[in-house]
Design an enzyme around this catalytic site. Structure first.
Site, PDB file in Angstrom:
ATOM      1  N   TYR A  93      41.674   8.272  -0.657  1.00 57.63           N
ATOM      2  CA  TYR A  93      41.059   7.401   0.348  1.00 57.63           C
ATOM      3  C   TYR A  93      42.139   6.491   0.903  1.00 57.63           C
ATOM      4  O   TYR A  93      42.660   5.644   0.177  1.00 57.63           O
ATOM      5  CB  TYR A  93      39.919   6.595  -0.288  1.00 57.63           C
ATOM      6  CG  TYR A  93      39.005   7.487  -1.120  1.00 57.63           C
ATOM      7  CD1 TYR A  93      37.954   8.186  -0.526  1.00 57.63           C
ATOM      8  CD2 TYR A  93      39.251   7.694  -2.486  1.00 57.63           C
ATOM      9  CE1 TYR A  93      37.153   9.053  -1.277  1.00 57.63           C
ATOM     10  CE2 TYR A  93      38.459   8.549  -3.233  1.00 57.63           C
ATOM     11  CZ  TYR A  93      37.422   9.226  -2.625  1.00 57.63           C
ATOM     12  OH  TYR A  93      36.644  10.083  -3.370  1.00 57.63           O
ATOM     13  N   GLU A 121      34.153  17.889  -4.726  1.00 52.75           N
ATOM     14  CA  GLU A 121      33.396  17.739  -5.977  1.00 52.75           C
ATOM     15  C   GLU A 121      32.627  19.015  -6.301  1.00 52.75           C
ATOM     16  O   GLU A 121      31.848  19.504  -5.481  1.00 52.75           O
ATOM     17  CB  GLU A 121      32.402  16.574  -5.855  1.00 52.75           C
ATOM     18  CG  GLU A 121      31.511  16.419  -7.080  1.00 52.75           C
ATOM     19  CD  GLU A 121      30.642  15.170  -7.043  1.00 52.75           C
ATOM     20  OE1 GLU A 121      30.296  14.698  -5.945  1.00 52.75           O
ATOM     21  OE2 GLU A 121      30.304  14.678  -8.137  1.00 52.75           O
ATOM     22  N   ARG A 126      37.177  13.905  -0.546  1.00 57.13           N
ATOM     23  CA  ARG A 126      36.777  14.181  -1.937  1.00 57.13           C
ATOM     24  C   ARG A 126      36.288  15.619  -1.987  1.00 57.13           C
ATOM     25  O   ARG A 126      35.681  16.109  -1.032  1.00 57.13           O
ATOM     26  CB  ARG A 126      35.673  13.224  -2.410  1.00 57.13           C
ATOM     27  CG  ARG A 126      35.237  13.472  -3.849  1.00 57.13           C
ATOM     28  CD  ARG A 126      34.467  12.300  -4.485  1.00 57.13           C
ATOM     29  NE  ARG A 126      33.204  11.989  -3.831  1.00 57.13           N
ATOM     30  CZ  ARG A 126      32.990  10.959  -3.046  1.00 57.13           C
ATOM     31  NH1 ARG A 126      33.960  10.102  -2.791  1.00 57.13           N
ATOM     32  NH2 ARG A 126      31.801  10.757  -2.495  1.00 57.13           N
ATOM     33  N   HIS A 178      24.294  10.908 -12.959  1.00 62.39           N
ATOM     34  CA  HIS A 178      25.264  10.430 -13.947  1.00 62.39           C
ATOM     35  C   HIS A 178      24.534  10.548 -15.279  1.00 62.39           C
ATOM     36  O   HIS A 178      23.831   9.633 -15.700  1.00 62.39           O
ATOM     37  CB  HIS A 178      25.700   8.987 -13.662  1.00 62.39           C
ATOM     38  CG  HIS A 178      26.526   8.872 -12.411  1.00 62.39           C
ATOM     39  ND1 HIS A 178      26.980   7.685 -11.922  1.00 62.39           N
ATOM     40  CD2 HIS A 178      26.990   9.826 -11.553  1.00 62.39           C
ATOM     41  CE1 HIS A 178      27.683   7.902 -10.814  1.00 62.39           C
ATOM     42  NE2 HIS A 178      27.695   9.197 -10.569  1.00 62.39           N
ATOM     43  N   ASP A 197       0.803  -1.233   0.000  1.00 63.17           N
ATOM     44  CA  ASP A 197       0.000   0.000   0.000  1.00 63.17           C
ATOM     45  C   ASP A 197       0.835   1.282   0.000  1.00 63.17           C
ATOM     46  O   ASP A 197       0.323   2.357   0.300  1.00 63.17           O
ATOM     47  CB  ASP A 197      -0.942   0.059   1.218  1.00 63.17           C
ATOM     48  CG  ASP A 197      -2.131  -0.872   1.043  1.00 63.17           C
ATOM     49  OD1 ASP A 197      -2.296  -1.410  -0.067  1.00 63.17           O
ATOM     50  OD2 ASP A 197      -2.881  -1.047   2.016  1.00 63.17           O
ATOM     51  N   GLU A 221      35.691  15.881  -9.532  1.00 63.34           N
ATOM     52  CA  GLU A 221      35.620  15.308  -8.194  1.00 63.34           C
ATOM     53  C   GLU A 221      36.783  14.384  -7.826  1.00 63.34           C
ATOM     54  O   GLU A 221      36.595  13.193  -7.631  1.00 63.34           O
ATOM     55  CB  GLU A 221      34.297  14.571  -8.006  1.00 63.34           C
ATOM     56  CG  GLU A 221      33.919  13.581  -9.101  1.00 63.34           C
ATOM     57  CD  GLU A 221      32.607  12.851  -8.776  1.00 63.34           C
ATOM     58  OE1 GLU A 221      32.502  12.293  -7.680  1.00 63.34           O
ATOM     59  OE2 GLU A 221      31.699  12.853  -9.629  1.00 63.34           O
ATOM     60  N   ASP A 259      28.699  13.973   0.433  1.00 61.24           N
ATOM     61  CA  ASP A 259      28.442  14.020  -1.013  1.00 61.24           C
ATOM     62  C   ASP A 259      26.931  14.059  -1.153  1.00 61.24           C
ATOM     63  O   ASP A 259      26.264  13.035  -0.957  1.00 61.24           O
ATOM     64  CB  ASP A 259      29.051  12.781  -1.689  1.00 61.24           C
ATOM     65  CG  ASP A 259      28.869  12.785  -3.208  1.00 61.24           C
ATOM     66  OD1 ASP A 259      28.057  13.583  -3.726  1.00 61.24           O
ATOM     67  OD2 ASP A 259      29.544  11.966  -3.873  1.00 61.24           O
ATOM     68  N   HIS A 313      31.849  13.102 -14.393  1.00 63.49           N
ATOM     69  CA  HIS A 313      30.818  12.489 -15.238  1.00 63.49           C
ATOM     70  C   HIS A 313      29.907  13.611 -15.708  1.00 63.49           C
ATOM     71  O   HIS A 313      29.880  14.693 -15.106  1.00 63.49           O
ATOM     72  CB  HIS A 313      30.030  11.435 -14.447  1.00 63.49           C
ATOM     73  CG  HIS A 313      29.508  11.930 -13.108  1.00 63.49           C
ATOM     74  ND1 HIS A 313      28.363  12.670 -12.981  1.00 63.49           N
ATOM     75  CD2 HIS A 313      30.027  11.833 -11.846  1.00 63.49           C
ATOM     76  CE1 HIS A 313      28.168  12.965 -11.702  1.00 63.49           C
ATOM     77  NE2 HIS A 313      29.175  12.491 -10.986  1.00 63.49           N
ATOM     78  N   ASP A 322      25.418  17.972  -7.625  1.00 62.91           N
ATOM     79  CA  ASP A 322      26.234  16.874  -7.092  1.00 62.91           C
ATOM     80  C   ASP A 322      27.500  17.483  -6.487  1.00 62.91           C
ATOM     81  O   ASP A 322      28.435  17.815  -7.214  1.00 62.91           O
ATOM     82  CB  ASP A 322      26.565  15.919  -8.257  1.00 62.91           C
ATOM     83  CG  ASP A 322      27.339  14.691  -7.811  1.00 62.91           C
ATOM     84  OD1 ASP A 322      27.516  14.501  -6.594  1.00 62.91           O
ATOM     85  OD2 ASP A 322      27.759  13.913  -8.696  1.00 62.91           O
ATOM     86  N   HIS A 344      38.623   6.115  -8.548  1.00 63.39           N
ATOM     87  CA  HIS A 344      37.466   6.433  -9.398  1.00 63.39           C
ATOM     88  C   HIS A 344      37.837   7.518 -10.394  1.00 63.39           C
ATOM     89  O   HIS A 344      38.919   8.098 -10.335  1.00 63.39           O
ATOM     90  CB  HIS A 344      36.239   6.809  -8.559  1.00 63.39           C
ATOM     91  CG  HIS A 344      36.421   8.014  -7.663  1.00 63.39           C
ATOM     92  ND1 HIS A 344      36.428   9.298  -8.140  1.00 63.39           N
ATOM     93  CD2 HIS A 344      36.592   8.111  -6.316  1.00 63.39           C
ATOM     94  CE1 HIS A 344      36.562  10.137  -7.132  1.00 63.39           C
ATOM     95  NE2 HIS A 344      36.694   9.449  -6.012  1.00 63.39           N
ATOM     96  N   HIS A 370      30.624   4.219  -1.669  1.00 61.41           N
ATOM     97  CA  HIS A 370      29.162   4.309  -1.764  1.00 61.41           C
ATOM     98  C   HIS A 370      28.481   4.257  -0.401  1.00 61.41           C
ATOM     99  O   HIS A 370      27.355   3.779  -0.269  1.00 61.41           O
ATOM    100  CB  HIS A 370      28.622   3.195  -2.677  1.00 61.41           C
ATOM    101  CG  HIS A 370      28.954   3.422  -4.116  1.00 61.41           C
ATOM    102  ND1 HIS A 370      28.842   2.450  -5.080  1.00 61.41           N
ATOM    103  CD2 HIS A 370      29.400   4.519  -4.760  1.00 61.41           C
ATOM    104  CE1 HIS A 370      29.217   2.932  -6.247  1.00 61.41           C
ATOM    105  NE2 HIS A 370      29.564   4.199  -6.089  1.00 61.41           N
TER     106      HIS A 370
HETATM  107  N1  GLY Z   1      27.219  11.313  -5.940  1.00 59.28           N
HETATM  108  C1  GLY Z   1      27.532  10.514  -7.036  1.00 59.28           C
HETATM  109  C2  GLY Z   1      28.754  10.946  -7.688  1.00 59.28           C
HETATM  110  O1  GLY Z   1      29.475  11.756  -7.158  1.00 59.28           O
HETATM  111  O2  GLY Z   1      29.024  10.566  -8.782  1.00 59.28           O
HETATM  112 MN    MN Z   2      29.596  12.982  -8.964  1.00 57.66          MN
HETATM  113 MN    MN Z   3      28.807  13.192  -5.765  1.00 54.34          MN
END
Ligand code: GLY
Ligand code: MN
Ligand code: MN
Length: 458
Positions: free
Chosen positions: A410, A429, A427, A363, A34, A406, A258, A356, A269, A352, A241
Site C-alpha cells: 500500500y 488473498e 492485495r 477471522h 421495527d 494475503e 476483498d 488468519h 475470503d 498487516h 478497512h
Molecule cells: N476481509 C477480511 C480479511 O481479509 O481479513
Molecule cells: Mn482475510
Molecule cells: Mn479479505
C-alpha cells in the site's frame, strides 16, 4: 451418525466427568425501528446443532444426552415470522435427546445443573449470559440442604470448541470449497463488468461492482457476504478497512476487491487487484508482480509441520527485498534486506499480517500458539514502538486447518517514494486448506496471474 451429533459426542467426551455445557445462539438485533438485522446463528451453536432459528439454547452433558430449548410452535407468530420447528419435532429432526420450549429455560436449567460438577459456557461472548448462569446456580444452591450438589467450577467452553473448530472435517471442507468457488466466480464477474462498462463509455462506480458480487453470491445460494465487501478504486485501496462506496472507478487505475460469500455458515475470503480497464500499466505490473511473488513464497511455506508465522515471514522477506529493488525503500538510508526486516521498515508499505484462520467466522477461532509449547515464553522489543512483546511459539500447521494467505503493498504518497507508485494499493488473498503434503488453494477459481486477469477482462 448426523455430523452435529458427532460433534456433540466429541464435545461431551471433553467435558470431563460431571461436566455440562450451555450454548445459546445469537440474539436478534434491532437495526432501527421495527427493523432487525438479518439473523445469523451463533457459530458455536450452529456448529453443534445445525439449527438456524433464533431464540434457542443447547445443553450438552458429559454423559452424552443433549437438550435443545427452542421457540414453541405458535401458529399466529408463524404467520408473521415463519415456520418454527418446535420442541416436539426437534429431537428427531436434529438427532437430539430432548427438547423444551425456551419459555421453560429458567425452570429446566437448575434441574439440569443439579449434581453436576463443572459448568461450561462461552465466556465473554453473550451479553448477560454470566448473570443468567448465576441465577440458575443460585436456584441449585437453594436446594443443597436437601442433598443437591451444586457445580463448583465454571470453565470457558470456547477453549474446547475453538480447538475442535480449528480442524475442519470433510463436511466443512466441502462447504468451504464451494463457498470459495462461488466467490471466485463473483470476482471474475466484477472484473469483467468493470472492463465492459469502461469499454462502452459508461460511468463505473464502486457500487456497480459491489452489486455484481452480491448478485453472484446470492444466485448460487449463498446467504450473505461473509463480511462487508471492500471494493476500493484507485487510492481507496490504501485504506485497509475501506468499504464499497460510490467512488468512480477510472480507466488507468487499479481496483482492489476483498469480498467473499458465506455459505451455510462458512466464510470465504478472497482479494484480487485488477486494472479497471483490463490492462496493467508498467508501475502497476511491477508492484503486482512483487506481491504475487511474495504470495508464492507464502504458499510454499504453508505445509504441515511449518509454523503459522512461516508464510508471513516468507512474504516479508520477498516484499522487503522487492521494496529495495524497485526503490520504495532507499538502501542508502535503510541498509540491506536484513536491516529492513529487523527494523520493520517494510511496515510503511505492508502493515498487516499475511493470514488468519478461516472457517465459520472470517477471522476464525483457534489458538495461534502451539498448545504443546505454551509455556515456552520469550520476550522481544518492538523496533518501532519500543514496546516489550511476549512471544510464544507459533502454531504448527496440521492437515485440516484452513487459513488465508494475503500479502499486500500500500503506497501512500510520501517524500522519497517514487511518484509512479503513489496511491497504488494491491492485495492478493487466497484461502488454503493444509493438506498432508502442502496446501490446497480453494479460491483459485479466479486467477492471480496478471496475464490471465487481462485475458479474462478482454
Ligand atoms: N476481509 C477480511 C480479511 O481479509 O481479513
Ligand atoms: Mn482475510
Ligand atoms: Mn479479505
Amino acid at each position: 451418525m448426523n455430523i452435529y451429533a458427532q460433534r456433540r459426542a466429541q464435545l461431551a467426551r471433553s467435558l470431563g466427568p460431571g461436566g455440562i455445557a450451555i450454548i445459546p445462539t445469537a440474539p436478534e438485533q434491532q437495526r432501527n425501528r421495527d427493523s432487525d438485522f438479518l439473523f445469523r446463528a451463533d457459530s458455536y451453536f450452529y456448529y453443534l446443532s445445525g439449527f438456524t432459528e433464533p431464540n434457542a439454547w443447547l445443553v450438552v452433558t458429559a454423559e452424552g444426552p443433549s437438550t435443545l430449548f427452542c421457540a414453541p410452535k405458535d401458529l399466529e407468530r408463524e404467520i408473521w415470522d415463519g415456520f418454527r420447528l418446535g420442541p416436539d419435532a426437534a429431537p428427531a429432526t436434529l438427532a437430539l435427546d430432548a427438547a423444551f420450549s425456551v419459555a421453560d429455560l429458567d425452570t429446566q436449567l437448575p434441574r439440569l445443573l443439579e449434581n453436576r460438577s463443572t459448568v461450561w459456557f462461552p465466556f465473554a461472548t453473550h451479553k448477560g449470559l454470566e448473570t443468567r448462569v448465576d441465577g440458575w446456580l443460585n436456584k441449585v444452591r437453594s436446594r443443597v440442604r436437601y442433598g443437591a450438589l451444586c457445580p463448583d467450577s465454571q470453565r470457558d467452553l470456547c477453549s474446547l470448541l475453538d480447538e475442535m473448530r480449528l480442524f475442519k472435517d470433510a463436511t466443512e471442507q466441502a462447504t468451504m470449497r464451494r463457498a470459495a468457488q462461488i466467490s471466485a466466480e463473483a470476482h471474475i464477474r466484477a472484473m469483467q463488468l468493470s472492463a465492459r462498462m469502461l469499454r462502452n463509455g459508461e460511468e463505473v462506480r464502486e457500487y456497480h461492482l459491489d452489486a455484481e458480487l452480491l448478485h453472484a453470491f446470492r444466485r448460487q445460494g449463498s446467504q450473505y457476504p461473509a463480511y462487508g465487501s471492500i471494493v476500493a478504486a484507485g487510492a481507496n485501496a490504501c485504506v485497509l478497512h475501506y468499504r464499497a462506496d460510490a467512488a468512480p472507478v477510472r480507466s488507468g487505475e487499479l481496483v482492489l476487491i476483498d469480498a467473499g460469500c458465506e455459505l451455510d455458515g462458512y466464510a470465504s475470503d478472497i482479494t484480487r487487484t485488477f486494472p479497471a480497464n483490463g490492462k496493467f500499466s508498467g508501475p502497476q505490473r511491477t508492484l503486482y508482480a512483487l506481491v504475487l511473488a511474495s504470495q508464492e513464497a507464502a504458499v510454499a511455506a504453508t505445509r504441515p509441520g511449518a509454523r503459522f508465522t512461516d508464510p508471513h515471514d516468507a512474504t516479508v522477506k520477498v516484499l522487503a527485498q522487492g521494496m529495495l529493488d524497485v526503490g520504495l525503500l532507499d538502501k542508502n538510508k535503510v541498509g540491506g534486506v536484513d536491516d529492513v526486516i529487523a527494523n520493520r521498515d517494510y511496515f510503511a508499505f505492508y502493515m498487516h499480517r499475511t493470514g488468519h484462520w478461516l472457517g465459520m467466522d472470517v477471522h476464525d477461532c483457534g489458538s495461534y500458539v502451539e498448545p504443546s509449547e505454551v509455556g515456552s515464553v520469550s520476550q522481544r522489543s518492538d523496533p518501532l514502538s519500543g514496546e516489550t512483546i511476549t512471544n510464544r511459539p507459533s502454531r504448527i500447521l496440521q492437515p485440516g486447518m484452513v487459513l488465508t494467505i494475503e500479502p499486500g503493498l500500500y503506497v501512500r504518497p510520501a517524500p522519497g517514494v517514487p511518484e509512479a507508485f503513489h496511491n497504488i494499493g494491491i492485495r492478493i488473498e487466497d484461502d488454503a486448506i493444509v493438506t498432508a503434503s502442502g496446501c490446497e488453494l480453494i479460491s483459485r477459481g479466479v486467477p492471480v496471474d496478471p496475464d490471465e486477469i487481462e485475458a479474462l477482462m478482454r
